[in-house]
Write a protein that holds these residues in place. Structure first.
Motif, short mmCIF file in Angstrom:
data_model
loop_
_atom_site.label_atom_id
_atom_site.label_comp_id
_atom_site.label_asym_id
_atom_site.label_seq_id
_atom_site.Cartn_x
_atom_site.Cartn_y
_atom_site.Cartn_z
N GLY A 95 34.84 40.81 59.90
CA GLY A 95 36.07 40.71 60.79
C GLY A 95 37.06 39.94 60.34
O GLY A 95 38.02 39.71 61.14
N PRO B 237 38.91 46.42 49.81
CA PRO B 237 40.21 46.58 50.18
C PRO B 237 40.84 47.87 49.26
O PRO B 237 40.44 47.45 47.99
CB PRO B 237 41.06 45.13 50.06
CG PRO B 237 40.12 44.20 50.47
CD PRO B 237 38.78 44.75 49.68
N GLN C 84 34.66 37.07 52.13
CA GLN C 84 35.12 37.73 53.33
C GLN C 84 33.92 37.78 54.55
O GLN C 84 33.13 38.54 54.23
CB GLN C 84 35.63 39.05 53.20
CG GLN C 84 36.12 39.72 54.19
CD GLN C 84 36.71 41.08 54.19
OE1 GLN C 84 36.28 42.17 53.08
NE2 GLN C 84 37.92 41.59 54.74
N ALA D 261 39.71 38.15 57.17
CA ALA D 261 40.44 38.52 55.97
C ALA D 261 39.65 37.85 54.89
O ALA D 261 39.30 37.01 54.68
CB ALA D 261 41.97 38.29 56.03
N PRO D 262 39.97 38.66 53.63
CA PRO D 262 39.47 37.97 52.28
C PRO D 262 40.00 36.63 52.13
O PRO D 262 41.12 36.44 52.21
CB PRO D 262 39.54 39.08 51.41
CG PRO D 262 39.86 40.39 52.03
CD PRO D 262 40.49 39.91 53.32
N PHE E 284 45.65 36.82 51.78
CA PHE E 284 45.44 37.79 52.88
C PHE E 284 46.03 37.37 54.35
O PHE E 284 45.51 36.34 54.67
CB PHE E 284 44.13 38.48 53.10
CG PHE E 284 43.97 39.26 51.69
CD1 PHE E 284 43.69 38.79 50.52
CD2 PHE E 284 44.28 40.67 51.79
CE1 PHE E 284 43.43 39.72 49.34
CE2 PHE E 284 44.05 41.58 50.53
CZ PHE E 284 43.58 41.08 49.46
N GLY E 285 46.48 38.41 55.10
CA GLY E 285 46.69 38.01 56.58
C GLY E 285 45.51 38.45 57.25
O GLY E 285 44.38 39.23 56.66
N PRO E 286 45.39 38.38 58.60
CA PRO E 286 44.23 38.83 59.57
C PRO E 286 43.99 40.15 59.32
O PRO E 286 42.72 40.61 59.73
CB PRO E 286 44.53 38.00 60.83
CG PRO E 286 46.09 37.96 60.76
CD PRO E 286 46.45 37.80 59.64
N TYR F 105 36.71 36.90 46.02
CA TYR F 105 36.95 36.73 47.14
C TYR F 105 35.96 36.71 48.04
O TYR F 105 34.94 37.31 47.89
CB TYR F 105 37.96 37.85 47.50
CG TYR F 105 39.42 37.68 47.30
CD1 TYR F 105 39.89 38.06 46.00
CD2 TYR F 105 40.44 36.90 48.01
CE1 TYR F 105 41.34 37.95 45.59
CE2 TYR F 105 41.77 36.99 47.74
CZ TYR F 105 42.04 37.31 46.48
OH TYR F 105 43.41 37.09 45.77
N LEU G 112 33.74 39.66 47.20
CA LEU G 112 34.52 40.91 46.65
C LEU G 112 34.89 40.41 45.13
O LEU G 112 35.44 39.67 44.87
CB LEU G 112 35.50 41.12 47.37
CG LEU G 112 35.28 41.78 48.81
CD1 LEU G 112 36.75 41.63 49.59
CD2 LEU G 112 34.82 42.97 48.76
N PHE H 107 39.58 46.33 44.03
CA PHE H 107 38.35 45.65 44.48
C PHE H 107 37.34 46.47 44.40
O PHE H 107 37.12 47.67 44.43
CB PHE H 107 38.59 45.54 46.07
CG PHE H 107 39.57 44.21 46.34
CD1 PHE H 107 40.88 44.45 46.37
CD2 PHE H 107 38.99 42.99 46.50
CE1 PHE H 107 41.99 43.33 46.64
CE2 PHE H 107 39.93 41.80 46.97
CZ PHE H 107 41.12 42.10 46.85
N PHE I 60 40.55 33.64 48.89
CA PHE I 60 40.46 33.46 47.43
C PHE I 60 39.49 32.53 47.07
O PHE I 60 39.35 31.44 47.67
CB PHE I 60 41.92 33.27 47.02
CG PHE I 60 41.89 32.58 45.50
CD1 PHE I 60 41.75 31.20 45.08
CD2 PHE I 60 41.75 33.57 44.35
CE1 PHE I 60 41.94 30.84 43.86
CE2 PHE I 60 41.72 33.30 43.11
CZ PHE I 60 41.80 31.71 42.77
N LEU J 220 45.32 45.63 55.78
CA LEU J 220 45.49 44.25 55.36
C LEU J 220 46.94 44.23 54.44
O LEU J 220 47.22 44.77 53.72
CB LEU J 220 44.44 43.74 54.57
CG LEU J 220 42.80 43.67 55.11
CD1 LEU J 220 42.03 43.58 53.83
CD2 LEU J 220 42.96 42.42 55.83
#
Lengths: 116, 114
Positions: free
Chosen positions: B40, A43, B37, B42-43, A107-109, B35, B87, B104, B45, A91
């Protein structure tokens, strides 16, 4: 569900059109972040807010991008005159401010944008 | 600016232990995050280090050496579901506003095989 939500999840648009994405953070989080991610990359930071104040904006962010968080709750990210290079996953993340007990970002989707 | 380096890909077998390294160069260091991931998604924690040493959390551990600009994520008893991108992210103070931002790395794709 009390996590970060984003809308829409997918957006296909034609080059030159404007698009707007929405992010609803975790309710007690006062920090909200926007990132962009392309395939095979991590990201990339775009901007972030603490409450309604936009505190930091990446130098990589062109003037076509604007973000708001008018009431310190949800946020919108607008891209004007989209270009094919804007195709990416956008994101949103939220966190507590450091010093108030939190540090990790949730994080969101994401919203996947495809510019044709 | 900041520079974060981690291997692009790693492979391991189920039940094994794998160590994913991350090196960084930054000023105003204020913490290092790992992180996970899945494709497809989201990352999510995994861990946070701000002081030197090892932080253990179940099957996952993370180590930090600030003087060397080095961290690693250690995954034990690998499971197929651990196949994902990992990540490394560095938080540093010093943007235009003086606030901390998170940078990142490109991520390490881990493939766990049976």
């Amino acid at each position: 569900d009390t996590g970060v939500s984003q809308d829409p999840r997918h957006k296909i648009t034609k080059r030159g059109q404007n698009v707007t994405f929405r992010c609803d953070p975790i309710s007690e989080h006062n920090r909200l972040y926007w990132y962009r991610q392309t395939l095979g990359q991590g990201p990339e930071f775009l901007t972030y807010f603490q409450n309604e104040a936009q505190l930091e904006k990446s130098r990589l962010l062109s003037d076509r991008f604007s973000a708001e968080r008018p009431k310190g709750s949800f946020s919108t990210l607008e891209i004007q005159r989209t270009e094919q290079g804007d195709s990416a996953m956008y994101l949103c993340a939220s966190s507590l401010a450091p010093g108030t007990g939190g540090y990790e970002q949730y994080f969101g989707p994401g919203t996947r944008l495809t510019v044709t | 600016g900041q520079n974060i380096d981690q291997p692009t890909e790693m492979t391991a077998t189920e039940g094994a232990i794998v160590q994913i390294n991350c090196t960084y160069q930054t000023s105003g260091f204020n913490g290092l995050f790992w992180y996970q991931q899945h494709a497809g998604e989201a990352p999510t924690f995994l861990s946070y280090n701000v002081l030197d040493g090892l932080e253990e959390k179940g099957r996952f551990s993370s180590f930090l050496s600030r003087s060397k600009g080095y961290s690693y994520l250690l995954l034990k008893e690998l499971q197929m579901k651990d196949s994902a991108s990992y990540l490394c992210a560095v938080r540093a103070t010093g943007g235009r506003s003086g606030y901390s931002t998170l940078t990142f790395g490109k991520g390490t794709m881990l493939l766990v095989s049976p």
